[in-house]
Design an enzyme around this catalytic site. Structure first.
Site, short mmCIF file in Angstrom:
data_model
loop_
_atom_site.label_atom_id
_atom_site.label_comp_id
_atom_site.label_asym_id
_atom_site.label_seq_id
_atom_site.Cartn_x
_atom_site.Cartn_y
_atom_site.Cartn_z
N GLU A 1 0.81 -1.22 0.00
CA GLU A 1 0.00 0.00 0.00
C GLU A 1 0.84 1.26 0.00
O GLU A 1 0.50 2.24 0.68
CB GLU A 1 -0.92 0.02 1.23
N GLU B 1 -6.81 -7.59 -0.50
CA GLU B 1 -7.32 -7.62 0.88
C GLU B 1 -8.81 -7.36 0.90
O GLU B 1 -9.24 -6.22 0.74
CB GLU B 1 -6.61 -6.57 1.75
C1 GAL Z 1 -4.28 -2.63 5.17
C2 GAL Z 1 -2.90 -3.24 5.30
C3 GAL Z 1 -2.95 -4.54 6.08
C4 GAL Z 1 -3.74 -4.36 7.34
C5 GAL Z 1 -5.12 -3.85 6.99
C6 GAL Z 1 -6.00 -3.61 8.18
O1 GAL Z 1 -4.21 -1.30 4.86
O2 GAL Z 1 -2.35 -3.46 4.03
O3 GAL Z 1 -1.65 -4.97 6.35
O4 GAL Z 1 -3.07 -3.47 8.14
O5 GAL Z 1 -5.01 -2.62 6.35
O6 GAL Z 1 -6.17 -4.74 8.89
#
Ligand code: GAL
Length: 817
Positions: free
Chosen positions: A182, A251
């Site tokens: 990110e 994600e």
């Molecule tokens: C994203 C990040 C993950 C985790 C998630 C929240 O922005 O890439 O590693 O932190 O948020 O759980």
């Protein structure tokens, strides 16, 4: 041994045949990831290896496979693997090679997110704090020192994985690799240096020659051939930055993490399934659940300052590895439905029809006979009935129906047919009750620290805790002395950037404080008696994990950096900020490893002190019978850390209660956010702590050691096992109702059974005024005493629903396991 040329040749041919046969080619086009040339739909889920134990991995992976996953994704955790520069650790839950081999054994692919910055609610975002010792170091930018360290560690891991033949072209499970994490979200402040850095990341990743496509998440300017991917609650509207990049969702936040002082976030299965279906409806090819199993922040390293020891995440496999229902099952059915139309989704022509008011249809046509359809209703409140290709479909608000042949609905995201399981924590017969546990205790030796002795070094300023303690311990002593002209009461005022502070004057604890509501910057103000002459002030600053996110987050300080620290008496203020301060890292008990239950250490029994800060407690307990996961209930304790047989099971903090507000019920319809569906308001933000079974010694007494820094009472501490308490299931007429206690228990009682139009939810059903009297006894007969049961629902079987005016009827059953 003598080998002829010929036998060598035969061996060589055999070896290459075997390995060629097993080698997997991974490529992509703009439509999809291709495995051995075939476009695929890939369902993946994150499991972070250090957040569980190697003994748990095979079971977690089996449940992931059974839940319909194709792949497991994990970050690589740099500060866990390289705790000190060039000293590496790959044992126990950091045995990353074993983890990937277990993935392969389970018949799953793997996705490796190298980072090595990972975010992940992980201490310092995964970056070792010792990096701050390197002159000129700046994290995550075009900085030579950073790039050298990042390259050194990432190359080491890539080489280890290659050596073990774990990349797909070598016959291994890994099909995709990520660099950075990110970066696009925070690169703005870095200007050109940020752009140069991301270009360097791309070149560096390619130079590792792993033979796989590379991804960068949330990186809209990702240089080719990097595939930029999406993270979020929904990613249907995402478009990659290159026509040759397939649409990947790295994600899918299927819940959220829990923070100290905050309630438990939950994401409803209906909304989650809706988001996944929408993604594939909109040409998605690969999606990864974050997290499929969240697990536990066992050791000291994990967990940013906000994060509880539990990293449950409301994931389909709960913190302890149990199947969370209905989430797990509802997703499993969704995965199966999607797979039925994989060919059409990845090769078919796409045809969208918008019916207005949020209702749409998407048809993927591969050929005359092979097609797949999504019918969606993105309206948050109105259900719809859609007439499509000559048939009528009922689409509840905020739902998607899947028709793998474009005729028959096999799945609707809002129609949950999987059972709901309510998990309970039960005392286990073999385990000592709280009242049986015999405690002993010993004090933390504070003498020298509260007298200003034994410091590691001195400075005439108040320094940042991170660059003083380098994360070697949560605890840092700031010690000084001050001459006061006459005896008097004065106010000690300490400005700190957190996270917890204990203040001592002349050996006495005068105050302790932490930031309320997760606000870690606070001022401690406490009156204390000062004597004429020299007075000792010792401030113990405690961190609970280091910050993990933001541009230049590494520069955000912790501890009493700069202060000011002042003494106020009458209208005189003495500023101690530039006094000579002596620094001491860690507690005495940490140095002498009290938690290892060393027989040389003296423990006292008899009267056990309570509400006494800085106290070590110890007890022994039997291993609970059976296989259910074990937890220790630390109700009554304040704040500290716990060890079982020398294994750190994490920081505890049951006296940090979750805010009282924010638990206002939940409607799955409409866009999800972390505060939408919460429970546990006003309760300890974490009361139960996971004790993995591999930490226990069957047949021998196990040692539990607690370090209590705030003051607590271990009298109620007890061990429990986690299992299904109540199982509920419902199904419509004509369908089959399935009910199971999971994990081996049998159904002991039917609490509720109604056929017709019952109302309510699991744990609180009500009859709907349309019942069959035969239902209860029939279900009891069919299910009680069994681990699971299935009931075909037809009126002949369940009797008439008297007085019903509903046309479709359903059976609802609630059982105790
Ligand atoms: C994203 C990040 C993950 C985790 C998630 C929240 O922005 O890439 O590693 O932190 O948020 O759980």
């Amino acid at each position: 041994m003598v080998c002829s040329k010929r036998s060598w040749l035969v061996a060589l041919v055999l070896v290459s045949l075997c390995c060629l046969a097993r080698s997997t080619d991974v490529s992509h086009d703009g439509r999809a990831i291709k495995i051995n040339g075939e476009r695929r739909i890939i369902i993946s889920g994150a499991i972070h290896y250090p957040r569980s134990t190697p003994e748990m991995w095979p079971d977690l992976l089996r449940k992931a496979k059974e839940g319909g996953l194709d792949a497991i994704e994990t970050y690589i955790f740099w500060n866990g693997h390289e705790p000190r520069r060039r000293e590496y650790y790959f044992e126990g839950n950091y045995d990353v090679i074993r983890f990937f081999k277990e993935i392969q054994n389970a018949g799953l692919y793997a996705i490796v997110r190298f980072g090595p910055y990972v975010c992940a609610e992980w201490d310092y975002g995964g970056v070792p704090a010792w990096l701050r010792k390197i002159p000129g170091m700046e994290f995550r930018t075009n900085n030579q020192q950073w790039k050298d360290e990042m390259a050194n560690f990432t190359t080491l891991i890539a080489d280890m994985l290659k050596q073990e033949r774990l990349f797909a072209p070598q016959g291994g499970p890994i099909i995709l690799a990520q660099i950075e994490n990110e970066y696009g979200n925070i690169m703005g402040p870095f200007g050109d240096a940020g752009k140069e850095y991301i270009q360097w990341c791309a070149n560096f990743a390619e130079s590792l020659n792993v033979g796989l496509p590379w991804i960068m998440c949330q990186q809209s300017d990702a240089p080719q051939p990097m595939i930029n991917t999406c993270n979020g609650y929904y990613c249907d509207n995402f478009t990659p930055n290159n026509p040759n990049s397939p649409k990947i969702w790295t994600e899918n936040w299927l819940g959220w993490f829990k923070a100290w002082g905050k309630p438990d976030p939950h994401r409803p299965a209906e909304d989650l399934a809706f988001a996944v279906a929408r993604f594939f409806q909109a040409n998605g090819t690969l999606q990864n659940y974050y997290m499929y199993h969240g697990g536990t922040n066992f050791a000291r390293t994990p967990g940013g300052p906000y994060i509880t020891t539990s990293y449950d995440y409301d994931a389909p496999l709960d913190e302890y590895g149990n199947i969370r229902q209905p989430k797990w099952g509802h997703l499993k059915e969704l995965h199966a439905a999607l797979k039925l139309m994989e060919k059409a989704l990845t090769y078919g022509d796409v045809n969208n029809t918008d019916f207005g008011n949020g209702v749409a249809a998407t048809k993927f046509s591969y050929n005359e006979t092979l097609s797949g359809c999504f019918l969606s209703n993105a309206n948050q409140s109105s259900d719809a009935t859609l007439e499509y290709q000559g048939a009528k479909y009922f689409l509840p608000a905020w739902s998607v129906s899947i028709l793998p042949d474009c005729k028959q609905e096999v799945y609707n995201t809002a129609k949950v047919t999987t059972q709901t399981s309510i998990m309970v924590k039960k005392p286990n017969k073999a385990v000592d009750e709280a009242s049986d546990l015999k405690w002993s205790w010993r004090p933390e030796i504070l003498g020298s620290s509260v007298s200003g002795l034994g410091g590691n070094f001195t400075e005439n300023k108040l320094s940042d805790q991170i660059t003083t303690a380098f994360d070697e311990s949560d605890y840092l002593w700031y010690m000084t002395s001050v001459d006061i002209s006459h005896q008097q009461q004065m106010t000690l005022r300490v400005n700190t950037t957190g996270h917890v502070l204990h203040a001592f004057v002349n050996g006495q604890l005068v105050g302790s404080q932490y930031g309320p509501n997760g606000n870690w910057v606070f001022v401690l103000e406490q009156t204390a008696n000062f004597k004429a002459g020299k007075n000792h002030i010792s401030l113990l600053s405690v961190t609970v994990g280091l910050k993990n996110y933001g541009a230049r987050y590494e520069l955000d300080p912790a501890g009493i950096v700069g202060g000011p620290v002042q003494l106020i008496g009458g209208n005189i203020t003495i500023d101690l900020s530039t006094n000579e301060w002596s620094y001491k890292i860690g507690l005495d008990g940490e140095k002498t490893k009290v938690y290892l239950d060393n027989p040389d250490r003296k423990w006292y029994s008899g009267m056990i002190p309570t509400q006494r800060p800085f106290t070590w407690y110890k007890t022994t307990f039997e291993t609970p019978l059976g296989l259910d996961p074990v937890v220790v209930d630390l109700v009554g304790m304040g704040k500290g850390a716990a060890w079982v047989n020398g294994n750190n099971i994490g920081r505890f903090w049951p006296n940090y209660t979750a805010s009282a507000d924010g638990c206002n019920g939940c409607d799955y319809r409409g866009a999800y956010k972390a505060e939408k569906c919460q429970t546990g308001c006003g309760e300890p933000s974490q009361r139960w702590y996971h004790v993995p079974r591999s930490f226990l010694k069957p047949g021998e007494p196990n040692a539990l050691v607690l370090f209590e820094e705030a003051g607590g009472d271990p009298v109620q501490v007890n061990f429990q096992t986690v299992t299904v308490g109540t199982a509920c299931s419902s199904a419509d007429q004509g369908k089959t109702l399935n009910l199971s206690c999971q994990g081996g228990l049998t159904i002991s009682n039917i609490d509720f059974a109604s056929f017709g139009d019952p109302k309510g939810t699991c744990g609180g059903y009500e009859r709907g005024g349309c019942e069959s009297d035969e239902v209860y006894s029939l279900i009891s007969e069919e299910c009680v005493g069994k681990e699971s049961c299935s009931i075909q629902i037809g009126e002949n079987l369940l009797g008439k629903c008297n007085g019903s005016n509903t046309s479709s009827k359903s059976l609802v059953v609630q059982a105790t396991c």
